[in-house]
Write an enzyme that holds these catalytic residues in place. Structure first.
Site, mmCIF file in Angstrom:
data_model
loop_
_atom_site.group_PDB
_atom_site.id
_atom_site.type_symbol
_atom_site.label_atom_id
_atom_site.label_comp_id
_atom_site.label_asym_id
_atom_site.label_seq_id
_atom_site.Cartn_x
_atom_site.Cartn_y
_atom_site.Cartn_z
ATOM 1 N N THR A 1 0.676 -1.339 -0.180
ATOM 2 C CA THR A 1 -0.049 0.009 0.039
ATOM 3 C C THR A 1 0.841 1.196 -0.195
ATOM 4 O OG1 THR A 1 -0.190 -0.123 2.568
ATOM 5 C CG2 THR A 1 -1.943 -1.274 1.124
ATOM 6 N N ASN B 1 5.455 3.603 13.824
ATOM 7 C CA ASN B 1 6.468 4.459 13.136
ATOM 8 C C ASN B 1 6.758 5.894 12.923
ATOM 9 O OD1 ASN B 1 7.113 1.728 12.339
ATOM 10 N ND2 ASN B 1 6.004 2.003 10.238
ATOM 11 N N GLN C 1 20.538 7.109 17.460
ATOM 12 C CA GLN C 1 21.820 7.311 16.664
ATOM 13 C C GLN C 1 21.624 8.310 15.613
ATOM 14 O OE1 GLN C 1 20.359 4.069 17.286
ATOM 15 N NE2 GLN C 1 21.365 4.110 19.399
ATOM 16 N N CYS D 1 9.202 1.783 5.203
ATOM 17 C CA CYS D 1 8.230 2.178 6.085
ATOM 18 C C CYS D 1 7.993 3.577 6.553
ATOM 19 C CB CYS D 1 8.351 1.082 7.405
ATOM 20 S SG CYS D 1 8.146 -0.631 7.120
ATOM 21 N N LYS E 1 19.740 0.799 5.256
ATOM 22 C CA LYS E 1 20.548 0.401 6.477
ATOM 23 C C LYS E 1 21.026 -0.925 6.100
ATOM 24 C CE LYS E 1 17.724 -1.948 9.100
ATOM 25 N NZ LYS E 1 16.301 -2.265 10.336
#
Length: 437
Positions: free
Chosen positions: A86, A206, A249, A258, A318
C-alpha cells in the site's frame, strides 16, 4: 491451521515463513509468476538473513507452498492474510489499488467460513469497509481482523519470533480466539484492540520512531555548532528509561519502505480528519534536510566537486538489507551528480542491476575500487565491512583523504593523527590536523 498469505513481498513472505515454522500449513499467493517459480526452489526475492534456509526447511516439511492461483491458494484456507503493498504517493495519498484488487480476488474464491487478516498497512477504517464488502458479496461468513506488522528489514525474522507484541484488532470473540490460537506458539504478548485502534497503532508507532530520529539528528546538528559530542549526549539521554537508547543514533535521516511512507500516510489520515499535524510535518521536513547534510558538509571543504571522484560507501538505507527505497544515499547521489561529481558507489548487497539505482553512478564490486584515487568519501550505510576499514586504508587508497562520515563509524582521533580531513555527525564539526588543498 490452513493459512493463505496474499502477497510475497517483505511482510507477506516473512509472515508466511514464520507461520509455517510454528506448525501451520501456509500457502503464499502472488501474481508474479517468476517470483513464485523462484520461491518454489527456495530462492527469496528479498535479502533477509536466514530466510532462505527457513523457506527450504518448511517446503521440505510440506508446511509451505507457493502459487499464482487464488482458487488453488485459498481452497482449503481457514484464514487468509492480506499482505500486499500500500504505497504512499508524494502527496501522502495511500494507494489501495493492489489491496482492493486482492480483496476482490479473495471474495470470489472463498468457499467456506473464513477469517481475513489485514497485515498490510492501511488507512483507519479499512477493516470496516472491507467487512462491509465481504458481507455484501461473500457466499460464506467472513470476519475481518486487523493485525499490523512490526518487522524491521534486516531483523525481520527475529522481530517475528521475538517481537514485543502482537496487535489483534477485532470485536468478534470467535475471530479473536482463532487469532490467539494461530499466534500462541510465538509466545509473544497479544493485545486486543478495536480495528481502528489497531490500524492507527501501526502508523503511530512508525511516526513516533521517525520523530525520535529527526529529533536526535537536530540535536546532533546543534552539537556541531556548540562543540558537544552527540554520542555522549545520546548515551546520557538513553539511560533515562522514559527515553530509551534505541533510535538515538544520529545520521543521515531515516529511509526505507516504512518510515517515509507511514509518516506521510499518517499526515494524510490526519488531514482527511480535519487535523493539522504540525509536529509530523516538521519531522518530515527535518528528515529531508538531514539527507542532504553530507553534501553540505563536503562543500564546506571543497569549493567545487565538479569533475571530482566521490566515493559513496553504502547505498541500502540500512545494513542487512538490499532495500534502497527512500534511501538517503539516493538523495546524496542526486545532489552530487547535479554538481558534476563522478560518483562511485559500493554496497555489499545492493546489485548493479537494481532498476531503482540512479543511472549517473558507477556501482563497483570492491571498497578499494570506490576509494581508489577518490577526492572524497561519504560514509552512508554502516555495513560491518565498511566499519572495519582502517584510517590507513583511506590514506593509502584515496587521492585526497577527505572523509564525511554520515554514520559516525570511525574514531576522529585516529583520522586526525594520520592527517585525514574528517567530519561526522554531531561530534563537534570537522576533525583535521593538516590543511588539504
Amino acid at each position: 491451521m490452513n493459512i493463505s498469505i496474499v502477497g510475497t513481498g517483505y511482510v507477506g513472505l516473512v509472515t508466511g515463513v514464520g507461520l509455517a515454522e510454528i506448525g501451520h500449513h501456509v500457502t503464499c499467493i502472488d501474481i508474479n509468476e517468476e517470483k513464485i517459480r523462484k520461491l518454489k526452489k527456495g530462492i527469496s526475492p528479498i535479502y533477509e538473513p536466514g530466510i532462505e534456509s527457513l523457506i527450504l526447511k518448511n517446503i521440505s516439511k510440506e508446511r509451505l507452498d507457493f502459487t499464482t492461483s487464488f482458487d488453488e491458494g485459498i481452497r482449503f484456507a481457514d484464514t487468509i492474510y492480506l499482505a500486499v503493498g500500500t504505497p504512499t504517493g508524494i502527496d501522502g495519498e495511500i494507494d489501495m489499488t493492489s489491496f482492493d484488487k486482492a480483496s476482490n480476488e479473495i471474495v470470489d474464491s472463498i468457499n467456506g467460513p473464513t477469517i481475513i487478516v489485514i497485515k498490510s498497512t492501511v488507512p483507519v477504517g479499512t477493516n470496516n469497509s472491507l467487512q462491509k464488502m465481504m458481507n455484501e458479496r461473500a457466499q460464506h461468513k467472513v470476519t475481518v481482523v486487523s493485525n499490523p506488522e512490526f518487522l524491521r528489514e534486516g531483523r525481520a525474522l527475529s522481530d517475528l519470533f521475538e517481537g514485543d507484541r502482537i496487535i489483534i484488532g477485532s470485536e468478534d470473540k470467535e475471530a479473536i480466539k482463532t487469532m490467539e490460537r494461530i499466534n500462541t506458539p510465538f509466545d509473544i504478548p497479544m493485545v486486543i484492540t478495536s480495528p481502528k485502534s489497531a490500524e492507527l497503532i501501526k502508523y503511530a508507532s512508525n511516526a513516533f520512531l521517525a520523530t525520535k530520529i529527526s529529533f536526535i539528528n537536530e540535536i546532533a546538528n546543534l552539537c556541531d555548532l556548540v562543540g558537544a559530542d552527540i554520542q555522549e549526549v545520546s548515551f546520557g539521554m538513553g539511560l533515562d528509561k522514559r527515553i530509551g537508547s534505541q533510535f538515538l543514533q544520529a545520521g543521515t535521516g531515516y529511509g526505507g519502505s516504512c518510515f517515509p511512507k507511514d509518516t506521510l500516510g499518517l499526515l494524510q489520515i490526519a488531514k482527511e480528519s480535519g487535523m493539522k499535524f504540525q509536529l509530523l510535518q516538521e519531522v518530515i521536513k527535518t528528515n529531508s534536510k538531514q539527507q542532504k547534510i553530507l553534501v553540505k558538509k563536503l562543500l564546506t571543504k571543497m569549493d567545487t566537486i565538479n569533475g571530482k571522484k566521490i566515493a559513496i560507501l553504502g547505498v541500502a538505507f540500512k545494513p542487512n538489507t538490499d532495500d534502497i527505497r527512500e534511501a538517503p544515499a539516493l538523495r546524496i547521489i542526486e545532489e552530487l551528480s547535479n554538481q558534476g561529481a563522478l560518483v562511485y558507489a559500493y554496497d555489499p548487497i545492493v546489485e548493479k542491476s537494481n532498476k531503482a539505482l540512479p543511472q549517473n553512478i558507477r556501482m563497483v564490486d570492491m571498497i578499494e575500487e570506490a576509494l581508489n584515487q577518490a577526492d572524497a568519501a561519504l560514509i552512508v550505510t554502516e555495513w560491518e565491512e565498511i566499519k572495519k576499514l582502517k584510517a590507513e586504508d583511506f590514506k593509502k587508497w584515496m587521492k585526497c583523504p577527505i572523509i564525511v562520515d554520515g554514520r559516525n563509524c570511525f574514531d576522529p582521533n585516529e583520522m586526525v593523527q594520520l592527517g585525514i580531513y574528517y567530519q561526522s555527525i554531531g561530534r563537534g564539526g570537522e576533525k583535521k590536523s593538516l590543511v588539504l588543498k
